[in-house]
Design an enzyme around this catalytic site. Structure first.
Site, mmCIF file in Angstrom:
data_model
loop_
_atom_site.group_PDB
_atom_site.id
_atom_site.type_symbol
_atom_site.label_atom_id
_atom_site.label_comp_id
_atom_site.label_asym_id
_atom_site.label_seq_id
_atom_site.Cartn_x
_atom_site.Cartn_y
_atom_site.Cartn_z
ATOM 1 N N ASP A 38 -24.551 43.776 -50.419
ATOM 2 C CA ASP A 38 -24.746 44.551 -51.649
ATOM 3 C C ASP A 38 -23.381 44.917 -52.210
ATOM 4 O O ASP A 38 -22.824 44.189 -53.021
ATOM 5 C CB ASP A 38 -25.616 45.768 -51.329
ATOM 6 C CG ASP A 38 -26.054 46.519 -52.567
ATOM 7 O OD1 ASP A 38 -25.952 45.963 -53.677
ATOM 8 O OD2 ASP A 38 -26.496 47.670 -52.449
ATOM 9 N N ARG B 157 -40.384 46.746 -43.325
ATOM 10 C CA ARG B 157 -39.624 45.652 -42.700
ATOM 11 C C ARG B 157 -40.541 44.504 -42.279
ATOM 12 O O ARG B 157 -40.119 43.367 -42.168
ATOM 13 C CB ARG B 157 -38.893 46.156 -41.441
ATOM 14 C CG ARG B 157 -37.811 47.190 -41.698
ATOM 15 C CD ARG B 157 -36.986 47.381 -40.427
ATOM 16 N NE ARG B 157 -36.154 48.583 -40.452
ATOM 17 C CZ ARG B 157 -34.938 48.647 -40.983
ATOM 18 N NH1 ARG B 157 -34.407 47.598 -41.555
ATOM 19 N NH2 ARG B 157 -34.248 49.775 -40.941
ATOM 20 N N GLU C 200 -26.234 38.906 -41.485
ATOM 21 C CA GLU C 200 -26.513 40.112 -42.277
ATOM 22 C C GLU C 200 -27.753 39.876 -43.131
ATOM 23 O O GLU C 200 -28.029 38.745 -43.524
ATOM 24 C CB GLU C 200 -25.284 40.309 -43.137
ATOM 25 C CG GLU C 200 -24.792 41.590 -43.629
ATOM 26 C CD GLU C 200 -25.366 42.938 -43.369
ATOM 27 O OE1 GLU C 200 -26.506 43.095 -42.890
ATOM 28 O OE2 GLU C 200 -24.662 43.877 -43.726
ATOM 29 N N ASP D 6 -35.696 47.346 -45.416
ATOM 30 C CA ASP D 6 -36.517 48.552 -45.453
ATOM 31 C C ASP D 6 -36.155 49.482 -46.593
ATOM 32 O O ASP D 6 -35.084 49.382 -47.186
ATOM 33 C CB ASP D 6 -36.307 49.354 -44.165
ATOM 34 C CG ASP D 6 -34.943 50.054 -44.164
ATOM 35 O OD1 ASP D 6 -33.929 49.356 -44.340
ATOM 36 O OD2 ASP D 6 -34.895 51.295 -44.021
HETATM 37 P P1 IMP Z 1 -23.325 46.999 -48.471
HETATM 38 O O1 IMP Z 1 -22.430 47.605 -47.431
HETATM 39 O O2 IMP Z 1 -23.319 47.782 -49.748
HETATM 40 O O3 IMP Z 1 -23.061 45.525 -48.705
HETATM 41 O O4 IMP Z 1 -24.810 47.211 -47.969
HETATM 42 C C1 IMP Z 1 -25.377 46.415 -47.028
HETATM 43 C C2 IMP Z 1 -26.582 47.099 -46.409
HETATM 44 O O5 IMP Z 1 -27.265 47.948 -47.338
HETATM 45 C C3 IMP Z 1 -27.589 46.060 -45.992
HETATM 46 O O6 IMP Z 1 -27.354 45.596 -44.685
HETATM 47 C C4 IMP Z 1 -28.907 46.801 -46.132
HETATM 48 O O7 IMP Z 1 -29.238 47.478 -44.938
HETATM 49 C C5 IMP Z 1 -28.671 47.815 -47.221
HETATM 50 N N1 IMP Z 1 -29.216 47.381 -48.518
HETATM 51 C C6 IMP Z 1 -28.547 47.058 -49.637
HETATM 52 N N2 IMP Z 1 -29.365 46.695 -50.626
HETATM 53 C C7 IMP Z 1 -30.615 46.785 -50.120
HETATM 54 C C8 IMP Z 1 -31.939 46.512 -50.669
HETATM 55 O O8 IMP Z 1 -32.148 46.101 -51.816
HETATM 56 N N3 IMP Z 1 -32.982 46.740 -49.822
HETATM 57 C C9 IMP Z 1 -32.836 47.179 -48.539
HETATM 58 N N4 IMP Z 1 -31.623 47.418 -47.983
HETATM 59 C C10 IMP Z 1 -30.530 47.232 -48.773
HETATM 60 MG MG MG Z 2 -31.236 49.421 -44.492
#
Ligand code: IMP
Ligand code: MG
Length: 176
Positions: free
Chosen positions: A105, A165, A101, A159
């Site tokens: 986040d 990217r 991954e 991105d």
């Molecule tokens: P989660 O499900 O909230 O953990 O989000 C994960 C996905 O959100 C990652 O695989 C990214 O594609 C996107 N994401 C979260 N934070 C960022 C960031 O700061 N920059 C770019 N993409 C992010």
């Molecule tokens: Mg993304």
């Protein structure tokens, strides 16, 4: 798609720091999976650069496959929805799977994916995340590269609305 309003800010992780850390993770995976042939599962699109460097830093005959999920829209905050947009081509039953991954986040994407992949009865399933948001749970990642501050970041695969990217370092994105 037009370039989102905002600008590329300071470097958070420089290219050579990324390279050095990825090499360390690759060496660790090589040690941990000695004698086995792990399947690297990259989460598109964000993980593609990391995945490519990681695969080449592992001194084992790895296989690779990709999944695509949709959890974010084109903005910088979570829609809270995860769905599979592209599934694996590989049958992972009995395989040693490493889910790769870009960033953990909220952890929602990983939580969903570990459940989906776990149900397919892999021999093992570990997570390798390049970045983990400070203060967030690591989503159970066995391998991770760097903690990252709350700022939205781009580059090295990450991105904003499909832009940036290709940058070789990780930068803060500053919305207008
Ligand atoms: P989660 O499900 O909230 O953990 O989000 C994960 C996905 O959100 C990652 O695989 C990214 O594609 C996107 N994401 C979260 N934070 C960022 C960031 O700061 N920059 C770019 N993409 C992010
Ligand atoms: Mg993304």
């Amino acid at each position: 798609m037009s370039i989102p309003a905002g600008s590329i800010g300071r470097v958070v992780i420089a290219a050579d720091d990324l390279a050095a850390r990825v090499a360390e993770i690759g060496a660790q995976v090589t040690e941990d999976y000695r004698g086995r042939q792990p399947l690297l599962v990259g989460v598109l699109k964000g993980a593609f650069v990391f995945m490519s460097d990681l695969a080449r830093s592992i001194d084992l005959p790895v296989e690779i496959d990709f999944m695509a999920v949709s959890s974010y829209g084109s903005g910088t905050s979570s829609s809270g929805v995860v769905r599979i947009v592209k599934d694996l081509e590989t049958d992972i039953e009995g395989r040693d799977v490493i889910l790769v991954e870009d960033i953990v986040d909220s952890g929602l994407t990983l939580k969903y994916l570990t459940q989906v992949l776990g149900d397919r009865r892999p021999a093992s399933l570990e997570i390798c995340a390049l970045l983990v948001r400070e203060g967030a749970e690591d989503g159970g990642a066995k391998y991770f590269g760097f903690p990252i501050p709350p700022d939205f970041v781009v580059g090295y695969g990450l991105d904003v609305a499909e832009h940036y990217r290709e940058l070789d370092a990780i930068h803060v994105f500053e919305p207008a």
